[in-house]
Design an enzyme around this catalytic site. Structure first.
Site, PDB file in Angstrom:
ATOM      1  N   CYS A 121      72.106 -16.973 101.249  1.00 11.93           N
ATOM      2  CA  CYS A 121      71.665 -17.460  99.842  1.00 11.93           C
ATOM      3  C   CYS A 121      71.732 -19.009  99.727  1.00 11.93           C
ATOM      4  CB  CYS A 121      71.483 -16.644  98.964  1.00 11.93           C
ATOM      5  SG  CYS A 121      70.794 -14.849  99.243  1.00 11.93           S
ATOM      6  N   HIS A 159      68.846 -20.189  92.794  1.00  9.87           N
ATOM      7  CA  HIS A 159      68.149 -19.537  94.014  1.00  9.87           C
ATOM      8  C   HIS A 159      67.349 -18.173  93.504  1.00  9.87           C
ATOM      9  CE1 HIS A 159      68.230 -16.785  97.285  1.00  9.87           C
ATOM     10  NE2 HIS A 159      68.942 -16.002  96.750  1.00  9.87           N
ATOM     11  N   ASN A 198      62.693 -12.977  97.538  1.00 14.51           N
ATOM     12  CA  ASN A 198      63.735 -13.693  97.815  1.00 14.51           C
ATOM     13  C   ASN A 198      63.776 -14.418  99.427  1.00 14.51           C
ATOM     14  OD1 ASN A 198      66.474 -14.485  98.526  1.00 14.51           O
ATOM     15  ND2 ASN A 198      67.451 -13.083  97.623  1.00 14.51           N
TER      16      ASN A 198
END
Length: 335
Positions: free
Chosen positions: A114, A262, A292
């Protein structure tokens, strides 16, 4: 010393839209359950044979290159961030180099999940500042859907992730006070297994074991996430690394024109927004549409924000990420 400017942005997501109701057909979940916990309404999944991590990265890169008015001969270096490469090895950087017809430039693969795009931008920034390279292509691309447990057993993870790619052209500039002002990177391997995909890997599962066992109940092949623990650490580290970036540049929270976190979980972003007392127009979220997308989430969001006219010259833009590893980081830039 030179500064690093982002001169072109691009992104690509597959055409196939997977709604929460679609997932409810495969597992014990619902649109309300997913939205309450994540804020996600839909995500994109690749269609077998149509897209891959590399091919999506290529499409995003071409868009960024066109917008930066550069072509293959202008690229000096490639940095490709992903946790989902097409092959175990080689990494996707060289595959992208081949597909784009680039010169025999270096191609670096970044495996920071991530935080991958933030780490990749930090590397590009250093190469630009030292004068080693003038134009760097940075890509974040992920295919999650082919490796998720699409049953009730895996719903806590599988409803979160989507596929997509984003890219940026980072170029040398001699204009003071603009471009990337600073980057800040951290890790804490103590919690590595709290968000991880254990197998296949050379440390735990030998190939001979995999072939011999063929155990359908072996969950080590699916992502594992201790959701509450990850959430708790994320909100702490997001706050710390954003403040670190501001303090390094003598800035205040009030100086932030746009924060792009993020896209891990809308609830995390909302918590950070509230903690920093930022208005809605100061925080950009698109996890509702794409889920995501790990290393791709920040470049996709940054590109969409720019396309919508939310990123303007002279504005202070802050990028921040937290994820598996644990790793986290921030980028402070003057557009």
């Amino acid at each position: 010393m030179y500064t690093a400017q982002l001169t072109g942005l691009g992104f690509y997501v597959p055409d196939q839209i997977i709604t929460n109701d679609d997932l409810a057909q495969k597992m014990d979940t619902s649109d309300a359950w997913i939205q309450e916990r994540t804020g996600i309404q839909q995500r994109r999944h690749v269609v077998r044979g149509e897209d891959s991590t590399t091919s999506m990265g290529v499409k995003a890169a071409k868009m960024a290159m066109e917008r930066a008015n550069v072509d293959a001969k202008d690229i000096d270096f490639v940095i490709f961030a992903t946790l989902s490469p097409d092959y175990y090895f080689p990494g996707p950087g060289v595959l992208l180099q081949r597909e784009l017809g680039l010169r025999t430039v270096g191609a670096l693969d970044v495996r920071n999940q991530c935080s991958g795009f933030v780490y990749a931008l930090s590397i590009a920034d250093q190469y630009i500042k030292t004068g080693m390279y003038g134009t760097i292509l940075v890509v974040g691309s992920e295919v999650h859907s082919t490796g998720l447990d699409m049953t009730t057993r895996g719903r806590n993870v599988s409803v979160i992730f989507g596929d997509g790619a984003g890219a940026a052209i980072v170029q040398r500039s001699e204009q003071d006070g603009t471009g990337i002002l600073s980057t800040h990177l951290h890790s804490e391997g103590e919690h590595a297994e709290e968000l991880a995909l254990i197998a296949p890997g050379m440390g735990k599962r030998w190939v001979t074991d995999i072939l011999q066992d063929n155990d359908p109940n072996d969950e080590s092949y699916f992502p594992h996430m201790n959701g509450p623990f990850v959430f708790k650490n994320a909100i702490q580290r997001f706050s710390e690394v954003i403040n670190e970036g501001l303090e390094a540049n003598g800035l205040q929270v009030s100086d932030i024109d746009l924060l792009i976190p993020h896209q891990a979980n809308l609830r995390i972003a909302q918590f950070i927004q509230q903690k920093f007392q930022l208005a809605d127009h100061q925080v950009f979220n698109n996890i509702q549409k794409y889920g995501n997308t790990t290393a791709a989430s920040i470049p996709i969001a940054l590109t969409e924000a720019w396309e919508q006219g939310l990123v303007k010259p002279g504005q202070l833009v802050v990028l921040a990420a937290f994820g598996s590893g644990f790793t986290w980081g921030s980028v402070v830039m003057r557009w």
